[in-house]
Design an enzyme around this catalytic site. Structure first.
Site, PDB file in Angstrom:
ATOM      1  NE  ARG A  41      -0.964   1.983   3.358  1.00 38.36           N
ATOM      2  CZ  ARG A  41       0.084   2.751   3.660  1.00 38.36           C
ATOM      3  NH1 ARG A  41       1.176   2.249   4.199  1.00 38.36           N
ATOM      4  NH2 ARG A  41       0.058   4.048   3.389  1.00 38.36           N
ATOM      5  NE  ARG A  84      -6.241   0.504  -2.264  1.00 43.18           N
ATOM      6  CZ  ARG A  84      -5.732   1.234  -1.267  1.00 43.18           C
ATOM      7  NH1 ARG A  84      -4.440   1.178  -0.994  1.00 43.18           N
ATOM      8  NH2 ARG A  84      -6.513   2.034  -0.557  1.00 43.18           N
ATOM      9  CB  CYS A 152      -2.676   8.578   5.803  1.00 40.93           C
ATOM     10  SG  CYS A 152      -2.845   6.902   5.107  1.00 40.93           S
ATOM     11  CG  ASP A 223      -3.944   8.003  -2.275  1.00 36.41           C
ATOM     12  OD1 ASP A 223      -4.001   8.663  -1.218  1.00 36.41           O
ATOM     13  OD2 ASP A 223      -3.478   6.853  -2.333  1.00 36.41           O
ATOM     14  CE  LYS A 234      -6.373   6.099   3.079  1.00 36.29           C
ATOM     15  NZ  LYS A 234      -5.583   4.965   3.224  1.00 36.29           N
TER      16      LYS A 234
HETATM   17  P1  RI2 Z   1       2.950   7.762  -0.660  1.00 35.64           P
HETATM   18  C1  RI2 Z   1      -1.916   6.156   0.905  1.00 35.64           C
HETATM   19  O1  RI2 Z   1      -3.013   5.389   0.506  1.00 35.64           O
HETATM   20  C2  RI2 Z   1      -2.289   7.385   1.698  1.00 35.64           C
HETATM   21  O2  RI2 Z   1      -3.496   7.985   1.304  1.00 35.64           O
HETATM   22  C3  RI2 Z   1      -1.089   8.247   1.439  1.00 35.64           C
HETATM   23  O3  RI2 Z   1      -1.281   9.602   1.743  1.00 35.64           O
HETATM   24  C4  RI2 Z   1      -0.905   8.010  -0.053  1.00 35.64           C
HETATM   25  O4  RI2 Z   1      -1.163   6.618  -0.225  1.00 35.64           O
HETATM   26  C5  RI2 Z   1       0.420   8.401  -0.614  1.00 35.64           C
HETATM   27  O5  RI2 Z   1       1.432   7.541  -0.165  1.00 35.64           O
HETATM   28  P2  RI2 Z   1      -3.241   3.855   1.019  1.00 35.64           P
HETATM   29  O6  RI2 Z   1      -2.574   2.972   0.006  1.00 35.64           O
HETATM   30  O7  RI2 Z   1       3.013   7.490  -2.121  1.00 35.64           O
HETATM   31  O8  RI2 Z   1      -2.696   3.689   2.403  1.00 35.64           O
HETATM   32  O9  RI2 Z   1       3.317   9.200  -0.350  1.00 35.64           O
HETATM   33  O10 RI2 Z   1      -4.738   3.696   0.995  1.00 35.64           O
HETATM   34  O11 RI2 Z   1       3.762   6.786   0.140  1.00 35.64           O
END
Ligand code: RI2
Length: 335
Positions: A41, A84, A152, A223, A234
């Protein structure tokens, strides 16, 4: 030369029907499941994993039919896209890997394979170096004694705060726990292991903490960044942005080039992923109660101080120009 829309029409729809007979290697299916089930993720990590999975798929193709190989890879891409729906990073990771690879003029399986692997390496390397560049730009906005808040778990926001902590004395951070998946736990641990003075708070304490603890800036990830500067991140991000604005605290979004979406005009076009009720609570313990679990929300450009990219900070209202320049420069083709 075919346009991207002609080569990869499925990128622009949600018709991700995969040819029935397509059988993927186990490792590829594990990546697909890992992204869907959130073992893999974070928008950036998802994009790099998808890109690497496609490169491995190209390497695994044992036939000699160029068209068959292209169909195999595009079927793999469709499956990845279905995991996703909100993070455009996933779509862009796929786009930069497959559209970045030469198909036109290449009719030889070996050259095509090399081209896909090369495009994937290029994308992953650019993606990681963008994080470093953003951390450098973002940390430059802080100084000795700065207090920051994050929501997040964004690898870019965490890198920015950790870098500020290396540069300055007395950096303090507040990390929301980020229900329902509690990705904020990861953030708190990562910041602590980087030596940052970090407090974890419940999501609903964000405004109070910002006011009482003298938060100087908020840093979050992204995202999807729409052409009108709306940011999908998030769930809970938009409330923090609103509170920050009310309190006069700068609200920064850290966004690498592949978090921007040239084909999503505004927030109303973003597909917001909804996940299962059990992520919130055990539905059997709440007879008669319905659950709703959107995992992202939309922060409008007007509540964002700036978006920090690898090229520097831009006003959220100026996203469209940035995307046009960046995508045509980086990819060398019309989107
Ligand atoms: P990086 C995450 O989504 C969060 O929303 C976070 O802010 C975003 O991805 C960006 O993450 P999730 O996969 O690319 O936890 O900055 O639902 O690491």
């Amino acid at each position: 030369m075919k346009t991207i829309k002609e080569r990869m029409p499925y990128i622009y729809t949600s018709d991700w029907h995969v040819t029935k007979e397509t059988v993927f290697p186990k490792a590829f299916s594990e990546t697909v499941d890992g992204i869907r089930e959130m073992r893999i993720r974070g928008a950036g990590r998802i994009a790099r994993s998808a890109s690497k999975a496609l490169a491995a798929l190209a390497e695994s193709y044992g036939g000699s039919d160029f068209s068959e190989m292209a169909e195999f890879l595009h079927d793999g891409a469709k499956l990845l896209l279905s995991t996703r729906p909100t993070a455009v990073s996933l779509k862009n990771g796929i786009l930069f890997t497959l559209a970045g690879a030469k198909e036109d003029g290449v009719k030889n399986v070996g050259d095509y394979r090399k081209s896909v692997v090369g495009a994937s390496e290029w994308f992953c390397e650019k993606s990681v170096s963008a994080i470093d560049a953003i951390a450098k730009h973002g940390s430059g906005l802080l100084c000795d004694g700065s207090t920051v808040l994050t929501h997040c778990n964004s690898s870019v926001a965490v890198s920015t705060i950790a870098r500020a902590n290396e540069m300055y004395d007395g950096i303090r951070a507040f990390a929301t726990e980020t229900r329902p998946w509690n990705q904020g736990h990861i953030t708190a641990r990562e910041l602590a292991s980087s030596g940052v003075d970090v407090n974890m708070i419940v999501d609903s304490a964000a405004r109070h903490i910002m006011e009482r603890e003298g938060v100087d800036a908020v840093f979050v990830g992204a995202d999807t960044i729409c052409m009108d500067g709306t940011v999908a991140n998030k769930v809970g991000t938009s409330q923090i942005a609103l509170a920050a604005m009310d309190l006069g605290i700068p609200f920064y979004v850290c966004g690498e080039f592949y978090k921007f979406s040239p084909d999503i005009k505004s927030g109303s076009y973003v597909v917001v992923e909804e996940r299962g009720a059990s992520e919130i609570a055990d539905p059997f313990k709440f007879p008669g109660v319905k659950f709703k679990n959107p995992v992202f929300d939309l922060t409008p450009a007007r509540n964002i101080t700036s978006i920090i990219t690898e090229d520097g900070a831009i006003r959220a209202e100026k996203v469209a120009g940035f995307v046009k320049r960046k995508f045509s420069r980086v990819m060398g083709f019309e989107m």
